[in-house]
Design an enzyme around this catalytic site. Structure first.
Site, PDB file in Angstrom:
ATOM      1  N   HIS A   1      48.801  37.150  35.231  1.00  0.00           N
ATOM      2  CA  HIS A   1      47.664  37.031  35.962  1.00  0.00           C
ATOM      3  C   HIS A   1      46.336  36.281  35.111  1.00  0.00           C
ATOM      4  CE1 HIS A   1      44.279  37.808  38.072  1.00  0.00           C
ATOM      5  NE2 HIS A   1      43.770  38.930  37.682  1.00  0.00           N
TER       6      HIS A   1
ATOM      7  N   CYS B   1      38.627  38.095  39.764  1.00  0.00           N
ATOM      8  CA  CYS B   1      40.045  37.776  39.750  1.00  0.00           C
ATOM      9  C   CYS B   1      40.391  36.763  41.156  1.00  0.00           C
ATOM     10  CB  CYS B   1      41.030  39.063  39.968  1.00  0.00           C
ATOM     11  SG  CYS B   1      40.745  40.126  38.285  1.00  0.00           S
TER      12      CYS B   1
ATOM     13  N   CYS C   1      42.165  41.596  44.944  1.00  0.00           N
ATOM     14  CA  CYS C   1      41.333  42.607  44.633  1.00  0.00           C
ATOM     15  C   CYS C   1      40.538  41.800  43.344  1.00  0.00           C
ATOM     16  CB  CYS C   1      41.916  43.791  44.096  1.00  0.00           C
ATOM     17  SG  CYS C   1      42.846  43.899  42.790  1.00  0.00           S
TER      18      CYS C   1
END
Length: 431
Positions: free
Chosen positions: A386, A92, A416
């Site tokens: 996201h 990510c 994260c």
């Protein structure tokens, strides 16, 4: 290179809207979304593509048809063919990795102008086949007679034809990110009510920032195929009509009996792309470009995936602050990627804990955090969405623009990532 590293300027950036997977961008691959973002970046900055030294782009689930997405995005966006490009992946934090890889080349004097960012289509994910089917297909191509081909095909069983979904669990633990976030919520005492409150906050702030134009400042409208009659110019996952009562009605997803994580307090699967233009401070000055700001410092960190998987930012933040020569008290704003509300609240809890500072970070006291009203002031990934490879670009742009609007100097980005990793970036708004 001789002397100290050069200062890296972030000149400008943009992104596509972030769209829930399977909706507006269902007919657009990640590479197409990336081309749209980079093309718009070149138009906004009016930069001569001939002076670009590199393209660095992030993605998490690469397409087998465009494994080096950076190269295809660059060529498709009008960047000359002599400009090299490479793709990075750090789960990510992939766009963050693209930005810092670009910054490293500039700081070391190996580049002056770099395009960085990332893209993801979680609608257009590759579907795998079984090992037996794969091996049979390879052997079929080598078979020379019809008889050989028939013998190979008769070895297949119905189970061999079943598609294999891409892995979503951590290979080292067998747990999905959602299951790991459930563990974090339980171990840190994060209640369902607290998570839903944070999710509602994310939607309300994101909708307010959409309505007043702050979020739209970064967004390039995307015309929707196949007829291109309509354009999407906002993040379509934001829910202005949600409420605590509505969120409370949603069932847990990962632990149906005792869990607290729902589709409402987690980030949705999303499609989108981001792009930023970075330069050395000297080249920006020579070209008369006014930067949005500067990358003051950054740090990556990791912990055991069997531990609290999404606490990586907690370990990265003190390193980034030390490298910047600053403290948390200097951070006027913070953008924290919201994979799950449970993860955000767990990260904040650990940053505010003297015990964690002593036992896990080797520090005498807690890192601290900005006040809540200085964190994710335009909402976060729970509402905005996201796209794995693109989010790092979004949070960097949002933070720099809001620092400038408020007349503040320093801000902190944290993300994260799968594999129990995390990144922290200290950004400085241009005066």
């Amino acid at each position: 290179m001789n002397g100290a590293p050069r200062r890296v300027a972030i000149i400008d950036g943009c992104r596509t809207p972030f769209a829930r997977s399977g909706t507006a961008f269902r007919d657009l691959a990640a590479v197409e979304l990336g081309k749209i973002a980079v093309r718009e970046l070149l138009a906004r900055t009016e930069i001569d593509p001939e002076i670009i030294d590199h393209v660095v782009y992030g993605t998490v689930i690469p397409s087998p048809f465009a494994p080096n997405i950076a190269r295809e995005v660059g060529l498709g966006a009008g960047i000359p063919s002599h400009v090299p490009a490479f793709t990075v992946s750090r789960a990510c934090a992939s766009a963050n990795q693209a930005i810092t890889s670009a910054a490293e080349a500039i700081a070391l004097g190996q580049a002056e102008v770099v395009v960085a960012g990332g893209a993801e289509s979680l609608t257009d994910v590759p579907v795998l086949v079984s090992r037996r089917l794969r091996d049979t297909l390879v052997q079929l191509q080598r078979a020379k007679t019809v008889g050989e081909r028939l013998r190979l095909l008769t070895r297949l069983r119905p189970a061999d034809l079943k598609p294999v979904a891409p892995a979503i669990a951590e290979p080292s633990t067998g747990l999905t990110m959602g299951q790991s976030a459930e563990r974090m919520a339980q171990e840190n005492g994060i209640s369902r009510e607290e998570q839903d409150r944070w999710a509602l906050r994310s939607h309300r702030l994101a909708w307010a920032a959409t309505q007043d134009g702050r979020l739209k400042e970064d967004i390039v409208p995307v015309w929707i195929p196949p007829d291109y009659a309509h354009a999407l110019d906002y993040d379509n996952g934001i829910r202005p009509d949600t409420s605590l009562a509505k969120l409370a009605q949603l069932p847990p997803v990962f632990d149906r009996n005792y869990g607290t994580i729902t589709a409402g307090n987690a980030s949705p699967l999303t499609d989108g792309a981001s792009a930023l233009l970075l330069m050395s401070e000297e080249r920006a000055r020579a070209l008369g470009c006014r930067p949005l700001g500067y990358l003051r410092s950054y740090a990556y960190a990791a912990l055991d995936p069997a531990d609290q998987l999404l606490q990586g930012p907690v370990f990265a933040v003190p390193k980034a602050l030390e490298r910047a020569g600053l403290t948390m008290q200097d951070m006027a704003l913070m953008e924290m990627h919201e994979a799950f509300a449970a993860q955000v609240l767990s990260n904040l809890q650990w940053m505010q804990s003297d015990r964690i500072a002593r036992e896990r970070l080797g520090l005498p006291k807690a890192i601290g955090t900005p006040p809540e009203d200085r964190i994710n002031v335009m909402g976060g990934s729970i509402a905005i969405g996201h796209p794995f490879g693109a989010t790092g670009g979004r949070v960097v742009l949002q933070l720099l623009r809001e620092l400038r609007r408020r007349g503040e100097q320093f801000g902190l980005v944290t993300v994260c990532a799968a594999g129990a990793m995390g990144v922290a970036m200290v950004l400085e708004a241009a005066a």
